[in-house]
Design a protein around this motif. Structure first.
Motif, PDB file in Angstrom:
ATOM      1  N   ILE A  56      -1.525  12.921  -0.873  1.00 13.22           N
ATOM      2  CA  ILE A  56      -0.486  12.322   0.134  1.00 13.22           C
ATOM      3  C   ILE A  56       0.818  13.352  -0.536  1.00 13.22           C
ATOM      4  N   LYS A  57       1.120  14.456   0.121  1.00  8.38           N
ATOM      5  CA  LYS A  57       2.333  15.231  -0.535  1.00  8.38           C
ATOM      6  C   LYS A  57       3.204  15.462   0.573  1.00  8.38           C
ATOM      7  N   GLY A  58       4.366  16.096   0.382  1.00  6.56           N
ATOM      8  CA  GLY A  58       5.282  16.911   1.263  1.00  6.56           C
ATOM      9  C   GLY A  58       5.970  15.889   1.978  1.00  6.56           C
ATOM     10  N   ASP A  59       6.157  16.081   3.280  1.00  4.27           N
ATOM     11  CA  ASP A  59       6.964  15.317   4.312  1.00  4.27           C
ATOM     12  C   ASP A  59       6.459  13.758   4.615  1.00  4.27           C
ATOM     13  N   ALA A  82       6.533   8.048   3.712  1.00  2.23           N
ATOM     14  CA  ALA A  82       5.846   6.728   3.367  1.00  2.23           C
ATOM     15  C   ALA A  82       6.730   6.002   2.263  1.00  2.23           C
ATOM     16  N   ASP A  83       7.442   6.895   1.342  1.00  2.00           N
ATOM     17  CA  ASP A  83       8.605   6.311   0.482  1.00  2.00           C
ATOM     18  C   ASP A  83       9.760   5.619   1.289  1.00  2.00           C
ATOM     19  N   ALA A  84      10.181   6.189   2.399  1.00  2.00           N
ATOM     20  CA  ALA A  84      11.305   5.567   3.091  1.00  2.00           C
ATOM     21  C   ALA A  84      10.771   4.546   3.766  1.00  2.00           C
ATOM     22  N   LEU A  85       9.564   4.331   4.207  1.00  2.00           N
ATOM     23  CA  LEU A  85       9.117   3.231   4.885  1.00  2.00           C
ATOM     24  C   LEU A  85       8.980   1.916   3.907  1.00  2.00           C
ATOM     25  N   HIS A  86       8.547   2.246   2.701  1.00  2.00           N
ATOM     26  CA  HIS A  86       8.326   1.303   1.621  1.00  2.00           C
ATOM     27  C   HIS A  86       9.897   0.724   1.331  1.00  2.00           C
ATOM     28  N   ALA A 131       0.736  -1.229   0.009  1.00  2.00           N
ATOM     29  CA  ALA A 131      -0.237   0.031  -0.203  1.00  2.00           C
ATOM     30  C   ALA A 131       1.001   1.298  -0.057  1.00  2.00           C
ATOM     31  N   LEU A 132       2.048   1.112   0.302  1.00  2.00           N
ATOM     32  CA  LEU A 132       2.788   2.329   0.450  1.00  2.00           C
ATOM     33  C   LEU A 132       4.069   2.489  -0.900  1.00  2.00           C
ATOM     34  N   SER A 133       3.695   1.665  -1.857  1.00  2.00           N
ATOM     35  CA  SER A 133       4.311   1.626  -3.095  1.00  2.00           C
ATOM     36  C   SER A 133       3.932   2.892  -3.607  1.00  2.00           C
ATOM     37  N   PRO A 134       4.806   3.772  -4.408  1.00  2.00           N
ATOM     38  CA  PRO A 134       4.458   4.844  -5.054  1.00  2.00           C
ATOM     39  C   PRO A 134       3.273   4.979  -5.941  1.00  2.00           C
ATOM     40  N   GLU A 135       3.131   4.204  -6.671  1.00  2.00           N
ATOM     41  CA  GLU A 135       1.806   4.102  -7.461  1.00  2.00           C
ATOM     42  C   GLU A 135       0.600   3.965  -6.667  1.00  2.00           C
ATOM     43  N   ARG A 136       0.697   3.631  -5.178  1.00  2.00           N
ATOM     44  CA  ARG A 136      -0.663   3.293  -4.643  1.00  2.00           C
ATOM     45  C   ARG A 136      -0.732   4.313  -3.631  1.00  2.00           C
ATOM     46  N   ILE A 137       0.035   5.407  -3.636  1.00  2.00           N
ATOM     47  CA  ILE A 137      -0.278   6.373  -2.544  1.00  2.00           C
ATOM     48  C   ILE A 137      -1.138   7.709  -3.132  1.00  2.00           C
ATOM     49  N   PRO A 138      -2.062   7.762  -2.483  1.00  2.00           N
ATOM     50  CA  PRO A 138      -3.214   8.876  -2.917  1.00  2.00           C
ATOM     51  C   PRO A 138      -2.426  10.135  -3.358  1.00  2.00           C
ATOM     52  N   ALA A 139      -3.055  10.752  -4.319  1.00  2.00           N
ATOM     53  CA  ALA A 139      -2.291  12.091  -4.891  1.00  2.00           C
ATOM     54  C   ALA A 139      -2.260  13.049  -3.995  1.00  2.00           C
ATOM     55  N   SER A 145      11.166  -1.469   4.102  1.00  2.00           N
ATOM     56  CA  SER A 145      10.599  -2.552   4.313  1.00  2.00           C
ATOM     57  C   SER A 145      11.269  -3.548   3.000  1.00  2.00           C
ATOM     58  N   GLU A 146      11.409  -3.123   1.827  1.00  4.08           N
ATOM     59  CA  GLU A 146      11.687  -3.940   0.869  1.00  4.08           C
ATOM     60  C   GLU A 146      13.445  -4.399   0.854  1.00  4.08           C
ATOM     61  N   ARG A 147      14.103  -3.553   1.537  1.00  4.57           N
ATOM     62  CA  ARG A 147      15.634  -4.022   1.785  1.00  4.57           C
ATOM     63  C   ARG A 147      15.414  -5.052   2.960  1.00  4.57           C
ATOM     64  N   VAL A 148      14.543  -5.030   4.076  1.00  9.37           N
ATOM     65  CA  VAL A 148      14.371  -5.909   5.168  1.00  9.37           C
ATOM     66  C   VAL A 148      14.163  -7.202   4.552  1.00  9.37           C
ATOM     67  N   ASP A 149      13.004  -7.050   3.718  1.00  2.62           N
ATOM     68  CA  ASP A 149      12.120  -8.252   3.141  1.00  2.62           C
ATOM     69  C   ASP A 149      13.376  -9.344   2.425  1.00  2.62           C
ATOM     70  N   ALA A 150      14.343  -8.444   1.631  1.00  7.14           N
ATOM     71  CA  ALA A 150      15.132  -8.985   0.803  1.00  7.14           C
ATOM     72  C   ALA A 150      16.334  -9.668   1.705  1.00  7.14           C
TER      73      ALA A 150
END
Length: 340
Positions: free
Chosen positions: A101-104, A109-113, A91-99, A116-121
């Motif tokens: 949702i901006k700024g900080d 959200a991008d940082a958390l996503h 849900a935090l992938s860039p294409e699924r973040i509502p428009a 999480s991808e690095r931890v999963d890998a």
């Protein structure tokens, strides 16, 4: 988030200042244009305007707060839905973040996503490596065990050669146990363990038999005291690996004296008269790669692996020790096996 809070404070203070200015101007206008009005009437009108203005300001502030905090609320809701064991961060992938949702908040959200991808890998690589390495090492270990068994039947072996062969056999057995432990730990927490009903005393007999060759050359006496006959529904291999680690540690750090295995209704105790541990060493005993004696053989993984295996099965592993007197290691049986 700090920027949003600052904006909220600024908006509220500006609105409050405007309300105060309006109330003061209204009171001055009433006093100047309607001198015939009584002071009580002017005060009533002013209070009414002030209350109305405060209500309006409060409502405007609430709406402004809702707008400013909406992105934060969205992010908190998404994170709250995560399963701690298997967080779904799609849900935090860039294409699924509502428009909106901006700024900080979008950066967060991008940082958390990304995190999480690095931890999963990383977890996937660790699990794959552990599984593959364990399988690959099992074949040469089997060859070593079979070859040592064949050599042991040679009647022409000298006593010295036979002792060396026993050490090879013991080291191979210990490595096989570590491979079993790594395979078990590499499994996902949601994968059920291979459980069965078994008598704990049978596992003790097997592990004591495996440890006997390590006693050669030491003035050590190994005793087993069976005070109860508990049966468990659990993976017997896991209990064998944990007990084997405890027994090898007891032999490694005890040159003379005795080692005693006590079987009670709810626990196994391994008590030795070895070098023991002080409070500082005891506190670090379960750390990976930590060894009491830096000159001792082994990688320092035994207790760490044993505790993780115990946690996987709902068993507690406890240590009590006194320097120069020995150590008591206890496996406390749990009432259930997680994931079984």
């Amino acid at each position: 988030m700090s920027l949003n809070r600052r904006n909220i404070r600024i908006v509220f203070l500006l609105q409050l200042a405007i309300v105060s200015l309006v109330v003061v101007l209204v009171m001055l206008w009433l006093a100047g244009t309607t001198p015939h009005l009584k002071f009580a009437t002017v005060t009533f009108v002013a209070i009414t305007l002030a209350v109305g203005s405060i209500v309006a300001v409060t409502w405007m502030t609430y709406r402004a707060t809702r707008r400013l905090m909406a992105p934060v609320d969205w992010l908190l809701r998404e994170v709250a839905r995560w399963d701690p064991q298997h967080p779904d961060t799609r849900a935090l992938s860039p294409e699924r973040i509502p428009a909106e949702i901006k700024g900080d908040i979008r950066k967060m959200a991008d940082a958390l996503h990304g995190l999480s991808e690095r931890v999963d890998a990383f977890i996937a690589r660790e699990r794959d490596f552990t599984r593959d390495a364990s399988h690959e090492l099992r074949t040469p270990l089997t060859v070593i065990r079979m070859a040592s068994d064949l050599i042991s039947h040679d009647q022409g072996l000298s006593e010295r050669s036979r002792r060396s062969l026993n050490r090879i056999h013991g080291a191979n057995t210990a490595m096989e146990s570590i491979m079993d432990a790594l395979l078990l730990l590499a499994r996902d927490q949601d994968v059920a363990l291979e459980t069965e009903d078994f008598a704990v005393s049978d596992v003790i007999d097997t592990e004591v038999e495996r440890i006997l060759p390590l006693l050669e050359g030491k003035q050590l006496q190994l005793d087993v005291a069976i005070e109860a006959q508990p049966e468990l529904h659990a993976p017997p291999r896991v209990l064998g690996v944990i007990l084997g680690n405890l027994l090898r540690n007891a032999v490694r750090y005890t040159d003379a004296g005795h080692i005693r295995v006590n079987l009670l209704a709810d626990r196994i105790e391994v008590v030795d008269t070895g070098i023991g541990m002080d409070a500082t060493t005891l506190a670090r005993a379960f750390e990976p790669f930590y060894r009491i004696d830096a000159a001792a053989t082994g990688a320092g993984l035994g207790l760490s692996v044993a505790r993780r295996l115990g946690e996987r099965c709902g068993w507690a592993l406890q240590l009590a020790s006194t320097p120069g007197q020995g150590t008591r290691a206890t496996i406390l049986f749990g009432t259930s096996i997680p994931g079984a």
